[in-house]
Design an enzyme around this catalytic site. Structure first.
Site, short mmCIF file in Angstrom:
data_model
loop_
_atom_site.label_atom_id
_atom_site.label_comp_id
_atom_site.label_asym_id
_atom_site.label_seq_id
_atom_site.Cartn_x
_atom_site.Cartn_y
_atom_site.Cartn_z
N ARG A 23 0.83 -1.22 0.00
CA ARG A 23 0.00 0.00 0.00
C ARG A 23 0.86 1.26 0.00
O ARG A 23 0.46 2.30 0.57
CB ARG A 23 -0.96 0.03 1.19
CG ARG A 23 -2.03 -1.07 1.13
CD ARG A 23 -3.02 -0.90 2.27
NE ARG A 23 -3.94 -2.03 2.33
CZ ARG A 23 -4.53 -2.47 3.43
NH1 ARG A 23 -4.30 -1.88 4.59
NH2 ARG A 23 -5.35 -3.49 3.40
N ARG A 27 -3.31 6.40 1.26
CA ARG A 27 -3.88 7.55 1.96
C ARG A 27 -2.92 8.27 2.89
O ARG A 27 -3.20 9.39 3.31
CB ARG A 27 -5.11 7.10 2.77
CG ARG A 27 -6.32 6.75 1.92
CD ARG A 27 -7.44 6.24 2.78
NE ARG A 27 -7.15 4.90 3.29
CZ ARG A 27 -7.89 4.27 4.20
NH1 ARG A 27 -8.95 4.88 4.72
NH2 ARG A 27 -7.57 3.05 4.60
N ARG A 36 -7.07 11.46 -5.27
CA ARG A 36 -8.32 10.75 -4.97
C ARG A 36 -9.49 11.71 -5.00
O ARG A 36 -10.57 11.40 -5.52
CB ARG A 36 -8.17 10.07 -3.60
CG ARG A 36 -9.45 9.63 -2.92
CD ARG A 36 -10.06 8.42 -3.59
NE ARG A 36 -11.19 7.95 -2.81
CZ ARG A 36 -12.39 8.53 -2.78
NH1 ARG A 36 -12.62 9.61 -3.51
NH2 ARG A 36 -13.37 8.04 -2.05
N ASP A 73 -6.97 -2.69 -7.22
CA ASP A 73 -7.67 -3.28 -6.10
C ASP A 73 -7.81 -4.77 -6.34
O ASP A 73 -7.90 -5.21 -7.50
CB ASP A 73 -9.06 -2.64 -5.95
CG ASP A 73 -9.71 -3.02 -4.63
OD1 ASP A 73 -9.39 -2.39 -3.60
OD2 ASP A 73 -10.52 -3.97 -4.62
N TYR A 150 -15.15 -12.17 -0.06
CA TYR A 150 -15.94 -10.96 -0.35
C TYR A 150 -17.16 -11.29 -1.20
O TYR A 150 -18.23 -10.72 -1.02
CB TYR A 150 -15.07 -9.93 -1.07
CG TYR A 150 -14.02 -9.30 -0.20
CD1 TYR A 150 -14.32 -8.22 0.64
CD2 TYR A 150 -12.71 -9.77 -0.20
CE1 TYR A 150 -13.36 -7.64 1.44
CE2 TYR A 150 -11.72 -9.19 0.61
CZ TYR A 150 -12.06 -8.13 1.43
OH TYR A 150 -11.10 -7.57 2.23
#
Length: 351
Positions: A23, A27, A36, A73, A150
C-alpha cells in the site's frame, strides 16, 4: 546490472537489501488524497489509467524505493464478473449481488483481461513507460479464497459466517467457485505480465483465518494451481505469495512453486529463514505500527528486522501488512534510507 529487487527475489547477491511497502501508494500521502479527491471516487481512481499511473508513481518521487506496485484493487475480478462493486466511504467494499447458490455461480461472467479489465492493463503499460526501467513494476491479484470471502459475504467481514458455512455445508459449491476464480486470476496475472509487470504477487489476505487442513484445501491448493498455470504458460516473472497469518504453514507455501514468501509481523524472520530460506526468498516483516512512532524507533526496528534475517541475499524488506493511513510519510523516508544504509554490512561477503 539487474535491479536489486529482482536479484533478491532470485536469492542472488545484492549490494543492499531492497525495500518496498505494501500500500505504498495510498492515503498516508497528501498527494494521493489530492488525486483521490480529483477522481471523485475510489473506483474512478482505479479505473482511470492515467490517475492509477499517477498514484503508482507518487511514492517513488518521494522515496528511494526499489519497486513500484500497480495501484489497483484485489476486487477488480469479481467486479468484472458482474457482482457490482461499490466502495462505501469509511465502510469498505460492497457487492450488489453475492454468491450463495449454484444459480448465483452460474450467472458469473468470465472476464477477458484485455476487455472487461482493459483499464488495469492500460495502467500497467502506462506505468512501465513512465518508469523507464528505473525500478521494476509489481502486478498483483487477490487469492481465490480471499476473493471468494468478499463474493460470498458481500462485503468485508469479521465472522465470515456465510463462506465458512459454505465451506462446511456445501464444499463442492465453494470448490466450483474457487476453481473459476483460479482460472480468472491466472489469466489476469498472465495479462499483467504480458502488459509489462515484472513481478507478480498474490495477496491471500484472509487465508490465516482458516484451519490448517482447510487452508491447504481451500486456499493454498488454488494458489499452487495458479502458479503452475503461469509457469506452464512460460511467465518468467518472479511470484510472491503472501498469506496474512500464514506463519504456521511456511513450508507448504514455499512448496507452492513461488519464488518468495511474504511474512507478516507475527512471525520471527530468523525462524522463517531457518525453515524455508534455502528454498525461496523472504519478504517482510516490520510491524506497520512502527511507522507511527519516532524516527529513532523506526531506525532501531529496521535494524532489528535486518539482524533477524542476517547475512546474505534473499531478503526483500517490507512491512508485515499494508502501511497505515495515519503513518508519517517522513518515517517511511527514514525506513527506506535506514534499510539501504544498514543492510550493506550484511551483503559484503556475498558480492
Amino acid at each position: 546490472m539487474q535491479h536489486r529487487f529482482l536479484r533478491a527475489l532470485r536469492r542472488q547477491p545484492v549490494d543492499a537489501t531492497p525495500i518496498w511497502v505494501m500500500r505504498q501508494a495510498g492515503r498516508y500521502l497528501p498527494e494521493y488524497r489530492a488525486t483521490r479527491q480529483q477522481a471523485g471516487s475510489f473506483l474512478t481512481l482505479c479505473k482511470t489509467a492515467e490517475l492509477a499511473c499517477e498514484v503508482t508513481l507518487q511514492p517513488l518521487r518521494r522515496f528511494d524505493l526499489d519497486a513500484a506496485i500497480l495501484f489497483s484493487d484485489i476486487l477488480t475480478i469479481p467486479d468484472a464478473m458482474g457482482l457490482g462493486l461499490s466502495v462505501v466511504e469509511n465502510e469498505g467494499p460492497r457487492f450488489e449481488r453475492c454468491i450463495r447458490s449454484a444459480a448465483d455461480l452460474g450467472r458469473l461472467g468470465d472476464p477477458d483481461p484485455e476487455t472487461e479489465l482493459r483499464y488495469v492493463m492500460d495502467a500497467v503499460r502506462l506505468v512501465r513507460r513512465e518508469l523507464d526501467n528505473r525500478v521494476p513494476l509489481i502486478g498483483f491479484a487477490g487469492s481465490p479464497w480471499t476473493l471468494a470471502t468478499y463474493m460470498v459475504e458481500g462485503s468485508s467481514s469479521k465472522e465470515f459466517t456465510h463462506i465458512k458455512g459454505m465451506l462446511y455445508c456445501t464444499p463442492a459449491l465453494l470448490h466450483a467457485l474457487l476453481r473459476r476464480l483460479a482460472q480468472s486470476v491466472a489469466r489476469y496475472l498472465m495479462a499483467q505480465a504480458a502488459a509489462g509487470a515484472q513481478v507478480l504477487m498474490v495477496f491471500d489476505t484472509w487465508g490465516g483465518m482458516l484451519t490448517p487442513s482447510t487452508y491447504r484445501e481451500f486456499s493454498l491448493a488454488y494458489m499452487t494451481e495458479i502458479i503452475a498455470t503461469l509457469r506452464q504458460s512460460r511467465v518468467e516473472a518472479p511470484i510472491i505469495v503472501f498469506t496474512k497469518g500464514g506463519g504456521l504453514w511456511l513450508e507448504d507455501i514455499a512448496a507452492s512453486g513461488c519464488d518468495a514468501v511474504g511474512i507478516d509481523w507475527t512471525m520471527d524472520l530468523g525462524e522463517a529463514r531457518a525453515r524455508i530460506g534455502k528454498q525461496v526468498a523472504l519478504q517482510g516483516n516490520l510491524d506497520p505500527a512502527v511507522l507511527t512512532a519516532t524516527p529513532e524507533v523506526v531506525r532501531r526496528e529496521a535494524a532489528s528486522v535486518l539482524a533477524r534475517y542476517g547475512n546474505g541475499p534473499g531478503h526483500v524488506f517490507n512491512l508485515g501488512h499494508g502501511i497505515q493511513p495515519h503513518a508519517d510519510p517522513e518515517n517511511l523516508r527514514v525506513l527506506v534510507d535506514s534499510v539501504h544504509e544498514l543492510s550493506r554490512a550484511y551483503h559484503r561477503d556475498s558480492n
